[in-house]
Write a protein that holds these residues in place. Structure first.
Motif, PDB file in Angstrom:
ATOM      1  N   THR A 172       5.485  13.455 -62.636  1.00  0.00           N
ATOM      2  CA  THR A 172       4.669  13.211 -61.449  1.00  0.00           C
ATOM      3  C   THR A 172       5.429  13.533 -60.173  1.00  0.00           C
ATOM      4  OG1 THR A 172       3.502  11.461 -62.642  1.00  0.00           O
ATOM      5  CG2 THR A 172       3.285  11.504 -60.246  1.00  0.00           C
ATOM      6  N   ALA A 173       6.689  13.080 -60.111  1.00  0.00           N
ATOM      7  CA  ALA A 173       7.486  13.339 -58.909  1.00  0.00           C
ATOM      8  C   ALA A 173       7.718  14.839 -58.722  1.00  0.00           C
ATOM      9  CB  ALA A 173       8.818  12.600 -58.999  1.00  0.00           C
ATOM     10  N   PHE A 174       8.006  15.519 -59.831  1.00  0.00           N
ATOM     11  CA  PHE A 174       8.229  16.956 -59.714  1.00  0.00           C
ATOM     12  C   PHE A 174       6.938  17.692 -59.323  1.00  0.00           C
ATOM     13  CE2 PHE A 174       8.432  21.181 -61.825  1.00  0.00           C
ATOM     14  CZ  PHE A 174       9.430  21.727 -61.029  1.00  0.00           C
ATOM     15  N   SER A 175       5.821  17.226 -59.879  1.00  0.00           N
ATOM     16  CA  SER A 175       4.552  17.866 -59.513  1.00  0.00           C
ATOM     17  C   SER A 175       4.258  17.702 -58.030  1.00  0.00           C
ATOM     18  CB  SER A 175       3.411  17.274 -60.344  1.00  0.00           C
ATOM     19  OG  SER A 175       3.601  17.548 -61.715  1.00  0.00           O
ATOM     20  N   SER A 176       4.597  16.532 -57.483  1.00  0.00           N
ATOM     21  CA  SER A 176       4.376  16.331 -56.049  1.00  0.00           C
ATOM     22  C   SER A 176       5.243  17.270 -55.223  1.00  0.00           C
ATOM     23  CB  SER A 176       4.662  14.884 -55.669  1.00  0.00           C
ATOM     24  OG  SER A 176       6.033  14.575 -55.888  1.00  0.00           O
ATOM     25  N   LEU A 177       6.470  17.547 -55.699  1.00  0.00           N
ATOM     26  CA  LEU A 177       7.326  18.503 -54.989  1.00  0.00           C
ATOM     27  C   LEU A 177       6.792  19.918 -55.105  1.00  0.00           C
ATOM     28  CD1 LEU A 177      10.884  17.173 -56.016  1.00  0.00           C
ATOM     29  CD2 LEU A 177       9.707  16.858 -53.828  1.00  0.00           C
ATOM     30  N   VAL A 178       6.326  20.256 -56.295  1.00  0.00           N
ATOM     31  CA  VAL A 178       5.807  21.612 -56.492  1.00  0.00           C
ATOM     32  C   VAL A 178       4.514  21.813 -55.722  1.00  0.00           C
ATOM     33  CG1 VAL A 178       4.883  23.201 -58.230  1.00  0.00           C
ATOM     34  CG2 VAL A 178       6.938  21.883 -58.723  1.00  0.00           C
ATOM     35  N   ASP A 179       3.701  20.760 -55.648  1.00  0.00           N
ATOM     36  CA  ASP A 179       2.425  20.887 -54.954  1.00  0.00           C
ATOM     37  C   ASP A 179       2.587  21.166 -53.468  1.00  0.00           C
ATOM     38  OD1 ASP A 179       1.148  20.484 -57.306  1.00  0.00           O
ATOM     39  OD2 ASP A 179       0.727  18.362 -56.976  1.00  0.00           O
ATOM     40  N   LYS A 180       3.760  20.916 -52.933  1.00  0.00           N
ATOM     41  CA  LYS A 180       3.994  21.213 -51.518  1.00  0.00           C
ATOM     42  C   LYS A 180       4.096  22.712 -51.252  1.00  0.00           C
ATOM     43  CE  LYS A 180       6.231  16.782 -50.541  1.00  0.00           C
ATOM     44  NZ  LYS A 180       7.462  16.103 -50.078  1.00  0.00           N
ATOM     45  N   GLY A 181       4.170  23.469 -52.315  1.00  0.00           N
ATOM     46  CA  GLY A 181       4.157  24.916 -52.152  1.00  0.00           C
ATOM     47  C   GLY A 181       5.536  25.497 -51.918  1.00  0.00           C
ATOM     48  N   VAL A 182       5.552  26.779 -51.636  1.00  0.00           N
ATOM     49  CA  VAL A 182       6.813  27.480 -51.395  1.00  0.00           C
ATOM     50  C   VAL A 182       7.342  27.096 -50.019  1.00  0.00           C
ATOM     51  CG1 VAL A 182       7.915  29.738 -51.194  1.00  0.00           C
ATOM     52  CG2 VAL A 182       6.081  29.388 -52.860  1.00  0.00           C
ATOM     53  N   HIS A 183       8.606  26.723 -49.997  1.00  0.00           N
ATOM     54  CA  HIS A 183       9.228  26.339 -48.732  1.00  0.00           C
ATOM     55  C   HIS A 183       9.375  27.559 -47.835  1.00  0.00           C
ATOM     56  CE1 HIS A 183      12.160  24.591 -45.915  1.00  0.00           C
ATOM     57  NE2 HIS A 183      11.723  23.400 -46.354  1.00  0.00           N
ATOM     58  N   VAL A 184       9.257  27.310 -46.532  1.00  0.00           N
ATOM     59  CA  VAL A 184       9.304  28.426 -45.588  1.00  0.00           C
ATOM     60  C   VAL A 184      10.646  29.146 -45.630  1.00  0.00           C
ATOM     61  CG1 VAL A 184      10.090  26.949 -43.694  1.00  0.00           C
ATOM     62  CG2 VAL A 184       8.843  29.048 -43.196  1.00  0.00           C
ATOM     63  N   ALA A 185      11.713  28.434 -46.049  1.00  0.00           N
ATOM     64  CA  ALA A 185      13.032  29.077 -46.098  1.00  0.00           C
ATOM     65  C   ALA A 185      13.138  30.095 -47.214  1.00  0.00           C
ATOM     66  CB  ALA A 185      14.122  28.007 -46.259  1.00  0.00           C
ATOM     67  N   PHE A 186      12.240  30.031 -48.203  1.00  0.00           N
ATOM     68  CA  PHE A 186      12.340  30.925 -49.358  1.00  0.00           C
ATOM     69  C   PHE A 186      11.115  31.821 -49.497  1.00  0.00           C
ATOM     70  CE2 PHE A 186      14.624  26.959 -50.401  1.00  0.00           C
ATOM     71  CZ  PHE A 186      15.913  27.468 -50.464  1.00  0.00           C
ATOM     72  N   LEU A 187      10.402  32.015 -48.403  1.00  0.00           N
ATOM     73  CA  LEU A 187       9.231  32.889 -48.466  1.00  0.00           C
ATOM     74  C   LEU A 187       9.623  34.336 -48.738  1.00  0.00           C
ATOM     75  CD1 LEU A 187       7.008  31.481 -45.564  1.00  0.00           C
ATOM     76  CD2 LEU A 187       6.559  31.357 -48.018  1.00  0.00           C
ATOM     77  N   ASP A 192      20.224  18.228 -38.871  1.00  0.00           N
ATOM     78  CA  ASP A 192      19.114  18.083 -37.933  1.00  0.00           C
ATOM     79  C   ASP A 192      19.247  19.060 -36.786  1.00  0.00           C
ATOM     80  OD1 ASP A 192      18.166  16.096 -39.528  1.00  0.00           O
ATOM     81  OD2 ASP A 192      18.943  14.440 -38.310  1.00  0.00           O
ATOM     82  N   TYR A 193      20.522  19.198 -36.297  1.00  0.00           N
ATOM     83  CA  TYR A 193      20.726  20.149 -35.202  1.00  0.00           C
ATOM     84  C   TYR A 193      20.404  21.571 -35.667  1.00  0.00           C
ATOM     85  CZ  TYR A 193      23.117  23.022 -31.760  1.00  0.00           C
ATOM     86  OH  TYR A 193      23.416  23.993 -30.834  1.00  0.00           O
ATOM     87  N   GLU A 221      14.446  25.740 -35.998  1.00  0.00           N
ATOM     88  CA  GLU A 221      13.061  25.658 -35.563  1.00  0.00           C
ATOM     89  C   GLU A 221      12.882  26.327 -34.201  1.00  0.00           C
ATOM     90  OE1 GLU A 221       9.132  24.810 -36.169  1.00  0.00           O
ATOM     91  OE2 GLU A 221      10.834  24.550 -37.546  1.00  0.00           O
ATOM     92  N   ARG A 222      13.908  26.088 -33.317  1.00  0.00           N
ATOM     93  CA  ARG A 222      13.838  26.741 -32.012  1.00  0.00           C
ATOM     94  C   ARG A 222      13.920  28.256 -32.163  1.00  0.00           C
ATOM     95  NH1 ARG A 222      17.237  28.904 -28.631  1.00  0.00           N
ATOM     96  NH2 ARG A 222      19.017  28.364 -29.949  1.00  0.00           N
ATOM     97  N   ILE A 223      14.852  28.677 -33.016  1.00  0.00           N
ATOM     98  CA  ILE A 223      14.988  30.122 -33.236  1.00  0.00           C
ATOM     99  C   ILE A 223      13.720  30.681 -33.873  1.00  0.00           C
ATOM    100  CG2 ILE A 223      16.253  31.864 -34.552  1.00  0.00           C
ATOM    101  CD1 ILE A 223      18.752  30.098 -34.207  1.00  0.00           C
ATOM    102  N   LEU A 232       8.997  33.532 -33.370  1.00  0.00           N
ATOM    103  CA  LEU A 232       7.537  33.638 -33.378  1.00  0.00           C
ATOM    104  C   LEU A 232       7.013  34.099 -32.026  1.00  0.00           C
ATOM    105  CD1 LEU A 232       6.560  30.416 -35.406  1.00  0.00           C
ATOM    106  CD2 LEU A 232       6.497  32.791 -36.180  1.00  0.00           C
ATOM    107  N   ASP A 233       7.624  33.511 -30.937  1.00  0.00           N
ATOM    108  CA  ASP A 233       7.211  33.969 -29.606  1.00  0.00           C
ATOM    109  C   ASP A 233       7.536  35.445 -29.427  1.00  0.00           C
ATOM    110  OD1 ASP A 233       6.351  31.430 -29.079  1.00  0.00           O
ATOM    111  OD2 ASP A 233       8.205  30.824 -28.053  1.00  0.00           O
TER     112      ASP A 233
END
Length: 970
Positions: free
Chosen positions: A445-460, A686-687, A693-695, A700-701
């Motif tokens: 169940t825990a793994f399915s919840s992680l997988v259901d979040k989809g492909v992470h933006v860092a690994f697109l 976090d930094y 995120e800023r970059i 994106l801009d």
């Protein structure tokens, strides 16, 4: 269970509180459509279809109302009213907002769910369309009716091909195989053909089912990888075909209560890589049973005898089941709730016996009954099997440390002894031993919840940095890394994480849950303190390795120092790739048999051992590139020697520099939920996250601005192209106009010339017409003149005829008078002669006879001459009349020469008649006048009759000419 009535609303929410489907039925929401606008109170849903994401579905009722249900956004919208029942739906087109609907009038229409407008209208079927199959690309569709199947291009909405069959062999279903260009056509005679989509050439035909099987195929289903075809019909038997081997490999018999199969569909799974193992079987009783085609076990079922299912569709990712019930309503099921009991990992069969309190160690013998439960896979049969085992312990001996006892009943000490004896674990049991050593919790169940979040933006864009040939392996790696990034934010910024996880992904690519938990366990235990200096390499870990290397091989370390080779070059490449770059598969497996069986410090000692065992080639290296090549490529090194060296280092290293004093003992992943991983400088992460995120926002801009600039540039280019095209078009138009003007001038000149020619022709025709009119007039005048002349000639002829008759009468009268005179003379002469004869009869008898003979002869000749003269005169007169009549008929304008009226009997007669006139007069006295008169009258009457007929014909011709004077012109 929540129920939603659409009513007359065109949009709204599907549910008003968060759905919590029960494991008993798994229903998220029940949708009904009641209305008062129509006679029936409830509008029945007829067809339903999911989109490619699996979170949206489209449904149509028998009145033509088509709704879109967004399960993720909890919304429904009425997108179309077709005013007629829909017979089939398809919602997985390449344009996500478009869908196909087959209607009761045999047509197929394409609508847009956003604009709600008609996109295209396709016709061609002559019977109801009951199936629409869309290609994996979403650009082609196959529509199937009972008599034909048609292939459509969804870019142009034009029909590409049409499958026609004989009426005796109907079509059951024609559809695309998933993720391929193959079309499968199934007919009512159980024949199944596979066709190439591009060329429509036949690839193969499946053999006929066994003769012992009387099943007639009616329904079909194919796994996501396109390898297995399931077929069923009016029987409780299921046939499973292997499409690669093209043979029937299994027949599954459903329960006896199943008499006919109405629908088949495989249940997709995120972890089976398309080789679906669970098949949904909808039978005649309205119950859909889900069975495992490998174990042939019933897992769960939906529907009941009271609330039967009419048809069902499963979402592409396998999370939802949409079923149209027999009462016309629509049920949405949660697959996760239905499989909750199945996916629950079974409890261990062996429990660990804890030590007894010291106060009870001297007691008598100890007996303990250990029980465990194992949940059976079928949800409906929850009987628990109880296994009992009596364990006896020798109280006189020592209790083993419970760390050496694992959940599967394996003893770690014994495994280590086995490993030291053989150097590696048996290949057949290696994965089982690893799972036991790592004590994987298998948190589905825990793994399915992680997988259901989809492909992470860092690994697109993972494939750009790591171009892996196998698409499946790339997807599994991307999914595993994404799950790790969703588990802990540090892993989205760890650059070496793909290198660390790749060998385990390749090893466990068919079981992604185990793969994730193995990598997570490796990071928690064998990658301790790796992230304290993030984003830099773990300086503390590298310092441990360097201290151990300095203790055991100072010469090699000094060699590294002399050539400016740090631990980031001779140790870190081995750690971040977990030796996968420098070892073969068998060597790597053998190494990690020992790594997973020992303390986490074993991996660090392996780095030192690899360097010390390779000291000879390393001491010969002088260039930095040589060192880099050595630690990134395979070398001629015996891994068994390295492992023995690791065990020696583990025992010979002093405690103050031994890594096991700095690293914690092995800790397994917690069950139920995965532990929180925060062993990293959070402020840096976090930094970095904020900076990233800023970059990313700046990118994106920048991308938006660049896109705007590119769009503007494209618009400018497009405008320039359009201007150039406009100018070219204007130039072409100008040239065309000039050309047309030249053509018009030429045409005008030709027209003038033609008019001149026409005028001349008209003049010529006018002159000819005048000439013809003049000629006609002259001819008419000539005709009138000829007619008058003819009339005159006729009158002349009449006068001449009358004169001729008068002359003839005078001649006849003269002849009669002459004859009378001659007769009197003859009589007198005869009288005188007789007297002379009588007087001199006696004197000359001879002379008398001669004279008589001479006289007779003279009379005969005179008579003949007179007769000949008369015949010649009449013949000449007749021929003359005939000749004149014929001449007048042929040439009416000619004047036939005539003899003068007073000379007709003299100069116009033949010369023979003139010459013999005297002799004729002399012989008149000897001709029988009565006989001649009769003959003359007869001939004269005949001649007059012929002349009369001729005149009548001439008069008729003259009348005709007077009636049609224009005929004279032609």
């Amino acid at each position: 269970m929540q129920s939603t009535d659409l009513g007359n609303k065109e949009s709204g929410k599907l549910w008003h509180r968060k759905p919590s489907p029960a494991a008993r039925d798994g229903i998220i929401v029940n949708i009904i459509h009641s209305t008062s606008d129509y006679l029936p109170k409830v509008l029945r849903f007829l067809n339903v279809s999911f989109d490619s994401s699996g979170d949206c579905l489209i449904a149509g009722d028998h009145q033509g109302n088509i709704y879109v249900f967004d399960l993720y956004g909890n919304r429904f919208n009425l997108v179309q009213r077709t005013a007629q029942a829909c017979t089939a739906l398809a919602f997985n087109l390449h344009r996500k907002s478009e869908f196909l609907v087959a209607l009761a009038d045999y047509s197929i229409k394409c609508f847009d769910t956003v604009t709600k407008e008609l996109v295209s209208w396709m016709r061609g079927h002559e019977s109801s369309v009951f199936s629409i199959s869309v290609h994996a690309s979403g650009r082609y569709a196959i529509t199937t009716s009972s008599d034909t199947a048609q292939l459509w291009d969804l870019d142009t909405f034009q029909r590409k091909r049409k499958l026609n069959i004989r009426q005796s062999v109907g079509i059951q279903k024609v559809f695309f195989l998933p993720l391929s260009n193959t079309i499968l056509s199934c007919f009512k005679d159980n024949s199944i053909f596979a066709w190439e989509c591009d060329t429509l050439s036949c690839k193969y035909q499946l053999p006929a089912p066994p003769e012992s099987s009387s099943i007639v195929y009616r329904v079909f289903a194919v796994t996501r990888d396109g390898r297995i075809l399931a077929a069923g019909g009016k029987s409780n038997h299921l046939h499973l075909w292997c499409l690669e081997a093209k043979q029937l490999f299994r027949i599954i018999q459903m329960p006896t209560k199943v008499r006919a199969i109405r629908h088949l569909e495989f249940l997709p799974d995120s972890f089976d890589a398309g080789s679906n193992q669970v098949l949904g079987v909808l039978s005649q009783d309205g119950i859909m049973r889900f069975v495992n085609i490998q174990t042939c076990k019933l897992l769960f079922e939906i529907g009941s005898l009271d609330e039967g299912i009419s048809s069902s569709v499963i979402s592409p990712h396998g999370r939802y089941i949409a079923s149209i019930m027999e009462n016309g309503s629509l049920n949405i099921y949660s697959v996760q709730a239905l499989t909750q009991e199945i996916n629950k990992p079974p409890p261990p069969l062996v429990k660990v016996i804890e030590d007894l309190p010291k106060s009870k160690l001297n007691s008598g013998g100890l007996k303990m009954k250990v029980t465990s439960r194992r949940v059976q896979r079928p949800a409906k049969s929850r009987e628990n099997k109880i296994q009992a085992r009596i364990l006896k312990q020798d109280l006189t001996g020592n209790f083993e440390n419970k760390e050496n006892e694992m959940s599967d009943g394996l003893n770690k000490k014994r495994l280590q002894i086995l490993l030291k004896g053989y150097g590696e674990y048996p290949t057949k049991y290696r994965m089982f031993i690893w799972r036991s050593l790592l004590q994987l919790p298998e948190n589905h169940t825990a793994f399915s919840s992680l997988v259901d979040k989809g492909v992470h933006v860092a690994f697109l864009n993972l494939q750009k940095k790591y171009p892996i040939k196998s698409r499946k392996l790339l997807r599994v790696l991307q999914r595993t890394l994404s799950a790790l990034a969703h588990w802990s934010a540090i892993f989205s910024d760890t650059p070496y994480l793909p290198l660390l996880a790749f060998p385990f992904v390749k090893l466990f690519q068919n079981n992604q849950l185990i793969c994730f938990e193995v990598v997570a366990t490796l990071i928690i235990n064998w990658c301790q303190h790796w992230f304290e200096y993030f984003p830099n390499p773990p300086i503390n870990i590298l310092s441990m390795i360097e201290n151990v290397l300095a203790f055991h091989d100072k010469e090699l370390l000094q060699h590294f120092i002399d050539h400016d080779i740090t631990s980031q070059l001779y140790a870190w490449p081995l750690l971040e790739t977990v030796f996968s770059e420098v070892l073969t598969r068998e060597e790597w497996l053998k190494l990690f048999d020992n790594v997973f069986s020992n303390h986490p410090s074993f991996l660090l000692m392996t780095v030192v051992a690899y360097n010390t065992c390779s000291r000879a080639p390393l001491l010969h290296c002088r260039l930095r590139d040589d060192f880099e090549y050595f630690f990134h490529h395979r070398n001629n090194l015996d891994i068994s020697v390295v492992i023995r060296e690791v065990y020696r280092l583990m025992d010979a290293t002093p405690t103050d520099i031994h890594p096991d004093g700095k690293l914690d003992a092995f800790v397994a992943l917690t069950k139920g939920q995965y532990p929180v991983f925060n062993q990293y400088p959070k402020f840096i992460v976090d930094y970095q996250t904020q900076e990233r995120e800023r970059i990313r926002n700046d990118e994106l801009d920048f991308l938006r601005e660049r896109q705007m600039v590119e769009d503007m540039q494209a618009e400018v280019d497009q405008q320039r192209v359009e201007d150039e095209a406009w100018y070219q078009k204007q130039e072409l138009l100008r040239k065309a106009e000039e050309q047309r003007r030249e053509m018009l001038l030429q045409e005008e000149e030709k027209m003038v010339q033609q008019r001149q020619r026409l005028a001349s022709v008209k003049r010529e025709l006018k002159v000819k017409e005048m000439h013809l009119q003049d000629a006609t007039r002259r001819r008419f005048l000539k005709l009138q003149q000829d007619q008058r002349e003819m009339e005159l000639r006729r009158l002349n002829d009449e006068i001449e005829r009358k004169n001729l008759i008068r002359n003839h009468e005078a001649v006849a009268r003269e002849m009669r008078e002459d004859a009378d005179a001659y007769r009197r003379k003859v009589d007198l002469e005869e009288h005188m002669f007789h007297k002379l004869i009588e007087a001199g009869q006696t004197q000359n008898e001879k002379t008398q006879k001669w004279e008589e003979a001479k006289e007779k002869d003279f009379h005969l000749k005179s008579e003949k001459k007179a007769s000949a003269l008369s015949d010649a005169s009449r013949k000449w007169f007749l021929e003359k009349e005939l000749h004149d009549a014929l001449e007048h008929a042929e040439h009416p304008h000619r004047t036939v020469p005539r003899c003068p009226s007073g000379q007709a009997s003299a100069s116009c007669l033949p010369r023979a008649a003139q010459l013999n006139d005297t002799s004729e007069v002399d012989s008149k006295t000897h001709i029988s006048l009565n006989q001649r008169r009769v003959q003359w009258d007869a001939r004269e009457q005949d001649l007059m009759e012929r002349v009369r007929n001729l005149r009548q014909r001439l008069a008729a011709q003259a009348r005709r000419r007077r009636r049609a004077p224009h005929l004279l012109a032609t």
